[in-house]
Design a protein around this motif. Structure first.
Motif, PDB file in Angstrom:
ATOM      1  N   PRO A  57     -13.062 -86.747 -46.041  1.00  7.44           N
ATOM      2  CA  PRO A  57     -11.628 -86.968 -45.875  1.00  7.44           C
ATOM      3  C   PRO A  57     -11.156 -88.029 -46.858  1.00  7.44           C
ATOM      4  O   PRO A  57     -11.847 -89.005 -47.127  1.00  7.44           O
ATOM      5  CB  PRO A  57     -11.505 -87.466 -44.438  1.00  7.44           C
ATOM      6  N   TRP A  58      -9.989 -87.807 -47.400  1.00  6.14           N
ATOM      7  CA  TRP A  58      -9.471 -88.728 -48.414  1.00  6.14           C
ATOM      8  C   TRP A  58      -8.213 -89.418 -47.891  1.00  6.14           C
ATOM      9  O   TRP A  58      -8.216 -90.586 -47.617  1.00  6.14           O
ATOM     10  CB  TRP A  58      -9.205 -87.952 -49.689  1.00  6.14           C
ATOM     11  N   PHE A  59      -7.139 -88.618 -47.747  1.00 11.63           N
ATOM     12  CA  PHE A  59      -5.957 -89.211 -47.128  1.00 11.63           C
ATOM     13  C   PHE A  59      -5.181 -88.128 -46.402  1.00 11.63           C
ATOM     14  O   PHE A  59      -5.458 -86.949 -46.564  1.00 11.63           O
ATOM     15  CB  PHE A  59      -5.082 -89.911 -48.169  1.00 11.63           C
ATOM     16  N   GLU A  67      -8.853 -83.543 -48.608  1.00 12.41           N
ATOM     17  CA  GLU A  67     -10.260 -83.938 -48.623  1.00 12.41           C
ATOM     18  C   GLU A  67     -10.851 -83.762 -50.007  1.00 12.41           C
ATOM     19  O   GLU A  67     -10.387 -82.967 -50.800  1.00 12.41           O
ATOM     20  CB  GLU A  67     -11.055 -83.052 -47.659  1.00 12.41           C
ATOM     21  N   PHE A  68     -11.912 -84.531 -50.249  1.00 17.20           N
ATOM     22  CA  PHE A  68     -12.749 -84.301 -51.426  1.00 17.20           C
ATOM     23  C   PHE A  68     -13.712 -83.199 -51.051  1.00 17.20           C
ATOM     24  O   PHE A  68     -14.444 -83.344 -50.083  1.00 17.20           O
ATOM     25  CB  PHE A  68     -13.640 -85.520 -51.675  1.00 17.20           C
ATOM     26  N   THR A  69     -13.727 -82.120 -51.801  1.00 18.64           N
ATOM     27  CA  THR A  69     -14.724 -81.103 -51.493  1.00 18.64           C
ATOM     28  C   THR A  69     -15.666 -80.981 -52.669  1.00 18.64           C
ATOM     29  O   THR A  69     -15.231 -80.881 -53.815  1.00 18.64           O
ATOM     30  CB  THR A  69     -14.047 -79.744 -51.264  1.00 18.64           C
ATOM     31  N   LEU A  70     -16.950 -80.997 -52.386  1.00 19.52           N
ATOM     32  CA  LEU A  70     -17.946 -80.824 -53.435  1.00 19.52           C
ATOM     33  C   LEU A  70     -18.814 -79.637 -53.076  1.00 19.52           C
ATOM     34  O   LEU A  70     -19.096 -79.391 -51.903  1.00 19.52           O
ATOM     35  CB  LEU A  70     -18.819 -82.077 -53.554  1.00 19.52           C
ATOM     36  N   LYS A  71     -19.195 -78.887 -54.092  1.00 20.37           N
ATOM     37  CA  LYS A  71     -19.961 -77.683 -53.792  1.00 20.37           C
ATOM     38  C   LYS A  71     -21.028 -77.483 -54.843  1.00 20.37           C
ATOM     39  O   LYS A  71     -20.816 -77.775 -56.024  1.00 20.37           O
ATOM     40  CB  LYS A  71     -19.001 -76.487 -53.792  1.00 20.37           C
ATOM     41  N   SER A 129      -9.711 -83.092 -56.359  1.00 17.35           N
ATOM     42  CA  SER A 129     -10.879 -83.871 -56.789  1.00 17.35           C
ATOM     43  C   SER A 129     -11.239 -83.553 -58.221  1.00 17.35           C
ATOM     44  O   SER A 129     -11.652 -84.433 -58.976  1.00 17.35           O
ATOM     45  CB  SER A 129     -12.101 -83.675 -55.900  1.00 17.35           C
ATOM     46  N   ILE A 130     -11.079 -82.300 -58.617  1.00 14.51           N
ATOM     47  CA  ILE A 130     -11.421 -81.999 -60.009  1.00 14.51           C
ATOM     48  C   ILE A 130     -10.455 -82.718 -60.935  1.00 14.51           C
ATOM     49  O   ILE A 130     -10.853 -83.208 -61.994  1.00 14.51           O
ATOM     50  CB  ILE A 130     -11.492 -80.471 -60.254  1.00 14.51           C
ATOM     51  N   PHE A 131      -9.207 -82.827 -60.516  1.00 10.69           N
ATOM     52  CA  PHE A 131      -8.244 -83.557 -61.332  1.00 10.69           C
ATOM     53  C   PHE A 131      -8.604 -85.034 -61.410  1.00 10.69           C
ATOM     54  O   PHE A 131      -8.509 -85.671 -62.460  1.00 10.69           O
ATOM     55  CB  PHE A 131      -6.839 -83.393 -60.740  1.00 10.69           C
TER      56      PHE A 131
END
Lengths: 612, 102
Positions: A57-59, A67-71, A129-131
């Motif tokens: 979770p981010w804000f 959210e920040f999602t990483l895969k 997040s990519i940005f």
């Protein structure tokens, strides 16, 4: 997944620590190296695990949680390996190359930070997040290009790079706004799912164009390619890592990641841009004198190849070429650095009279150039064939343009080689182990990554369904490459100048199609002019106001004592007099005379009765 | 004998007493005027008591008795004070007693 996160966070922390304390505790540099190596090792692991995602979770914006999602998926794992591997090799190389620099610790910190940001970018699974990592990568690039900030050239180049990619980032930002507006989420997965209906399709069109703009900025495509040649003012390992292998690949990677978003129209635009860039880059590299500039324009050209592959519809070809290009281009840059380090010459002109020999560097340099030109069985051949096949299927005309670009690529590559390494070899030098070992590792990758990483290709190659078409592509590719090398050999080794390039074309090539000059006249000078005018207005208004205030204050203070006497004294005296008068009136009441008191008492009382 | 006439009488007496307090020089003369004011007030009360109320009402009479008593006491005290003042400053003229003047 958690291991990966730990490794990446570790890298980030070590880069920060190195930045802050590296001057004192020199060994912190090795922490960055260790973590990069850990990431490299983990990338092998990442290949084996199934797709995994994790979100933080981010804000929150009201009800919507960002959210920040990483895969991790095969594409991400491949890039993960690529980035960690090349970053690690570059860092080892830098141990020797940057040996004498006084700010080594910041350099390694920035490199570590860059690697962290790039890895984050690769693993991101949602637009925001990519940005975030996209921008971080841009900042790292700025810091690293302008590392030797005492040199004006470097500082300006860093600014130019940052601002030019910023133009692309504007596109990215607008895309982000549109994405959120239409889909209320940033995650790739969700958007892919939502993309079924027509409404989304229209949105996709605009969003994809904006994202293309971002990729054009970051990956130095036409018309935003001007920053890359200038970025060569940074240290050579930086050029190898950032501007050959990884950061500039970020644009390509972005497009590949969200390929479902791209509409036919955007793909068409992408194809045109890619082909144009490929031609511009290879043409401009023909007459460049500085080694690094040749390689820079070469990068622009090869990125154009990748972009055309994407535009033609083959993400596979683009990523494949990205991979092989990363290896041989970084190899080329690092060997160029090795040459420069040993002989202190940076441009071809300086090598005209020299007859040098560098046993290891020369060989790996040759390998890199062969891979770049697309000679089998090196990796570059396979990936370039894939790109050419894809574009052939899309558009014959663009295919021919790319064949021309391939010819030019081979030509300028061997122009470079023959101009530096002559038949006669007198002066022999070689760099230390820390330099040559990464070079050799990279050369191995350049040779074998085509065959080993993508073994299917050999099969497809030897027995292909569209036999005829495949043969045309194969033959034209090989022919253009060999012709290029042959002509370069004739002109530069045998010194038979069969064609003299007309002065106009030569200048056009040397100045990179005058893009810098055009942009300067069209954009920079008007803006500077406006800025000057605004500054004048600023001065007028602000200075004017300040002068006014100063005058007023002077007048007031000059007449201060007058004011003091006339006004203030009067007031004080008047109040004193009034007080005395009043007191005199009141004194009557205090007469001490009984009768007076009686009078006052009676009549006061009557007064009150009557009035109230 | 109407209420109005009696009231006019008491008012006049009161005013005469007031005039006396304010104008007389001697303290005893002042005091006599004060007594006159007392009596005026008494007449006022009694006239109201007599002419008001359909039934016999003694509230006014009671208050008048109080006033007479108080007046008598006050006379004693007042005269004692005047005596003390005379012993101290050898005069009983109001104008001459200006010790309180600053």
């Amino acid at each position: 997944m958690n291991l990966v996160l730990t490794a990446i966070t570790g890298l980030f922390l070590s880069s920060i620590l190195t930045l802050l304390f590296g001057k004192k505790y020199y060994s912190l540099i090795f922490l960055c190296l260790i973590f990069t190596f850990v990431n490299l090792v983990l990338s092998f692991y990442a290949f084996s695990i199934p797709d995994q995602a994790i979100s933080f979770p981010w804000f929150n914006m009201g009800k919507i949680a960002i959210e920040f999602t990483l895969k991790i998926d095969p594409l991400a794992a491949f890039m993960y390996f690529l980035v960690s591997c090349i970053s690690f090799l570059v860092q080892i190389y830098s141990l020797e190359y940057m040996k004498v620099d006084s700010r080594k610790h910041s350099y390694f910190a920035f490199l570590g930070f860059f690697t962290f940001a790039m890895l984050g970018l690769i693993l991101s699974a949602d637009f925001l997040s990519i940005f975030f990592f996209w921008e971080l990568v841009g900042v790292s690039s700025y810091l690293l290009i302008g590392f030797w900030y005492e040199k004006n050239e470097a500082a300006n180049a860093a600014k130019k790079a940052f601002l030019t990619t910023k133009i692309g980032d504007l596109g990215f930002l607008l895309a982000l706004l549109l994405i959120f507006y239409y889909f209320k989420t940033f995650e790739f997965k969700s958007i892919a799912v939502m993309g079924g209906n027509y409404e989304s399709f229209k949105a996709f069109g605009l969003i994809s164009l904006l994202l293309l703009m971002a990729a054009i900025g970051k990956s130095a495509q036409f018309p935003l390619q001007t920053w890359l040649p200038g970025a060569m003012a940074g240290p050579t390992p930086v050029s190898a890592l950032i501007h050959a292998a990884t950061m500039v690949a970020a644009g390509i990677y972005l497009v590949s990641r969200v390929y479902f978003l791209f509409t036919p129209f955007t793909l068409e635009v992408m194809l045109i841009v890619g082909v144009l860039t490929a031609l511009i880059g290879s043409f401009a590299a023909l007459s460049q004198l500085e080694i690094k500039k040749i390689l820079a324009y070469s990068t622009i050209s090869q990125l154009g190849f990748m972009m055309s592959a994407l535009g033609a519809g083959s993400v596979y070809a683009a990523i494949f070429h990205l991979g092989t290009h990363a290896f041989f281009k970084s190899l080329l840059f690092l060997s160029a650095g090795s040459i420069t380090l040993n002989f202190n010459k940076t441009s071809i002109e300086e090598f005209k009279k020299a007859k040098i020999k560098m046993p290891i560097t020369q060989k790996v340099f040759l390998i890199g150039l062969l891979a770049l030109s697309g000679i089998p069985p090196l990796s570059g051949f396979f990936s370039k064939e894939e790109v050419l096949s894809a574009v052939y299927l899309a558009n014959r005309f663009y295919f021919i343009a790319l064949i021309l670009a391939t010819f030019l690529t081979a030509f300028y590559s061997f122009r470079l080689y023959f101009s530096i390494f002559k038949k006669e070899q007198k002066e022999t030098k070689e760099s230390g182990k820390l330099i040559t070992i990464p070079l050799m590792v990279l050369s191995i990758f350049s040779i074998f990554s085509g065959m080993i990483f993508f073994p299917e290709i050999l099969d497809v190659f030897l027995k292909s369904a569209k036999h005829q078409n495949k043969m045309i592509i194969l033959i034209s590719g090989l022919l253009s490459a060999f012709l290029g090398i042959f002509f370069a050999y004739i002109v530069y080794r045998r010194k038979l100048y069969i064609l003299k390039m007309p002065e106009l074309l030569k200048n056009l090539s040397l100045k990179g199609f005058y893009f810098d000059e055009i942009y300067s006249k069209l954009i920079i000078i008007p803006i500077d002019f406006l800025a000057e005018k605004v500054k004048l207005i600023d001065e007028l208004i602000i200075h004017g106001t300040i002068k006014l205030i100063r005058k007023a204050t002077c007048i007031l203070s000059g007449s201060g004592h007058l004011t003091d006497e006339k006004v203030i004294d009067k007031v004080v005296n008047l109040s004193g007099k009034l007080l005395i008068r009043e007191a005199n009136v009141l004194k009557i009441m205090q007469s001490g005379n009984l009768r007076t008191y009686l009078y006052i008492f009676i009549f006061g009382f009557l007064f009150f009765i009557l009035v109230f | 004998m109407t209420l109005q006439n009696l009231l006019i009488l008491s008012t006049l007496l009161f005013i005469i007493g007031l005039y006396g307090v304010l104008t007389r020089r001697s303290l005893i003369q002042m005091y006599m005027a004060i007594e006159l004011m007392f009596n005026a007030v008494n007449i006022n009360f009694l006239s109201f008591a007599y002419f008001n109320g359909s039934e016999i009402n003694f509230k006014g009479h009671v208050f008048v008795l109080f006033i007479i008593t108080v007046a008598a006491v006050e006379a004693a005290v007042g005269l004692a004070l005047i005596l003390a003042i005379y012993r101290r400053s050898n005069t009983i003229e109001a104008d001459k007693l200006t010790n309180l003047k600053h």
